[in-house]
Motif scaffolding. Structure first.
Motif, PDB file in Angstrom:
ATOM      1  N   GLY A   1       0.814  -1.205   0.000  1.00  0.00           N
ATOM      2  CA  GLY A   1       0.000   0.000   0.000  1.00  0.00           C
ATOM      3  C   GLY A   1       0.850   1.258   0.000  1.00  0.00           C
ATOM      4  O   GLY A   1       1.892   1.318  -0.651  1.00  0.00           O
ATOM      5  N   ARG A   2       0.401   2.244   0.774  1.00  0.00           N
ATOM      6  CA  ARG A   2       1.108   3.522   0.801  1.00  0.00           C
ATOM      7  C   ARG A   2       2.162   3.489   1.897  1.00  0.00           C
ATOM      8  O   ARG A   2       1.842   3.166   3.037  1.00  0.00           O
ATOM      9  CB  ARG A   2       0.117   4.658   1.068  1.00  0.00           C
ATOM     10  N   VAL A   3       3.382   3.817   1.552  1.00  0.00           N
ATOM     11  CA  VAL A   3       4.446   3.854   2.552  1.00  0.00           C
ATOM     12  C   VAL A   3       5.212   5.174   2.445  1.00  0.00           C
ATOM     13  O   VAL A   3       5.261   5.793   1.388  1.00  0.00           O
ATOM     14  CB  VAL A   3       5.448   2.671   2.414  1.00  0.00           C
ATOM     15  N   SER A   4       5.771   5.582   3.559  1.00  0.00           N
ATOM     16  CA  SER A   4       6.605   6.775   3.587  1.00  0.00           C
ATOM     17  C   SER A   4       8.046   6.361   3.752  1.00  0.00           C
ATOM     18  O   SER A   4       8.349   5.417   4.487  1.00  0.00           O
ATOM     19  CB  SER A   4       6.202   7.680   4.753  1.00  0.00           C
ATOM     20  N   ALA A   5       8.920   7.064   3.073  1.00  0.00           N
ATOM     21  CA  ALA A   5      10.343   6.713   3.144  1.00  0.00           C
ATOM     22  C   ALA A   5      11.182   7.975   3.073  1.00  0.00           C
ATOM     23  O   ALA A   5      10.797   8.965   2.446  1.00  0.00           O
ATOM     24  CB  ALA A   5      10.710   5.786   1.984  1.00  0.00           C
ATOM     25  N   ILE A   6      12.333   7.922   3.699  1.00  0.00           N
ATOM     26  CA  ILE A   6      13.266   9.043   3.615  1.00  0.00           C
ATOM     27  C   ILE A   6      14.413   8.656   2.686  1.00  0.00           C
ATOM     28  O   ILE A   6      14.908   7.526   2.720  1.00  0.00           O
ATOM     29  CB  ILE A   6      13.784   9.466   5.018  1.00  0.00           C
TER      30      ILE A   6
END
Ligand SMILES: [Zn+2]
Length: 246
Positions: free
Chosen positions: A33-38
């Motif tokens: 699904g939707r993931v956040s990453a740096i």
């Protein structure tokens, strides 16, 4: 919990500056699904990521997953950079709205591989059409949203009154009931034109490449029907489907 490496395809939905040289990415993936990453150091001129961590890039990406919800990008290869799209203001605007809709409607890590495929097709289509001044931006955007509704389990009921099952005299649309309603059940609904009704049925039944068109008044009703369905059943509000310059 131990850390581990994650390899996946992903589309960059958003990319935000963070600190001196980093970016925070919002990614949409087929399996997570939707993931956040740096991405660290991405804004240095000699970053190993080049310019590919930008919105609308389709990537094969490597992420490091630690204890934080924020993953760390450790590698990225381009599957499709949609280069033509980037040179066309209208296509860029449509891509931004499509990515925003996916990010808002599918904001969790629950996998929806069908939504990922739909988004990839939408971006390829915008890329193919960039520069040729496609005229049906709003119709295409609404057809895409209807398919997202279907994937979310929120497709409007169109074959019969969503309140009583009546198949004739379907004159309104009710977001609360989740579809078209008959004359007897029209309280709380708004008047729905035959052309708007037909557009929704066709958009749901056809591939994105063959999305129907309709007059602007009908498209306005379709957009309202989608907005009411989302407000009632998902508590989500989307940007307008198309910019005013369409
Ligand atoms: Zn009814």
């Amino acid at each position: 919990m131990s850390s581990r490496a994650v390899k996946t395809e992903a589309v960059v939905l958003r990319s935000m500056r963070y600190g001196e040289a980093d970016r925070i990415l919002q990614l949409y993936t087929p399996g997570r699904g939707r993931v956040s990453a740096i991405a660290k150091g991405v804004r240095r001129t000699r970053s190993r990521f080049g310019g590919r961590l930008e919105p609308f890039f389709r990537l094969r990406i490597e992420l490091h997953e630690g204890r934080s919800e924020l993953l760390t990008v450790t590698g990225a290869q381009t599957v499709d950079g949609h280069a033509r799209l980037r040179g066309d203001g209208r296509a860029l605007d449509a891509a931004a709205r499509a990515c925003d809709a996916v990010g808002r409607l599918f904001e969790t890590t629950e996998p929806h591989p069908g939504v990922y495929n739909l988004l990839c097709r939408k971006l390829s289509l915008l890329d193919e059409q960039a520069g040729i001044g496609a005229t049906a931006d709003r119709a295409a955007a609404l057809a895409f949203r209807l398919k997202l509704l279907l994937a979310a389990g929120l497709a409007p009921q169109l074959g019969a009154c969503a309140s009583c099952g009546e198949r004739e005299h379907l004159v309104g649309f009710s977001g609360a009931a989740g579809g078209v309603v008959c004359a007897a059940c029209e309280a709380g609904s708004f008047a729905l034109d035959q052309r708007a009704h037909l557009f929704m049925a066709e958009a749901l039944g056809r591939p994105l490449t063959d999305a129907p068109e309709a007059v602007d008044s009908a498209l306005g009703q379709v957009e309202r029907a989608i907005a009411m369905t989302l407000e009632h059943h998902a508590h989500v509000r989307l940007m307008p489907a198309a910019g005013s310059s369409r």
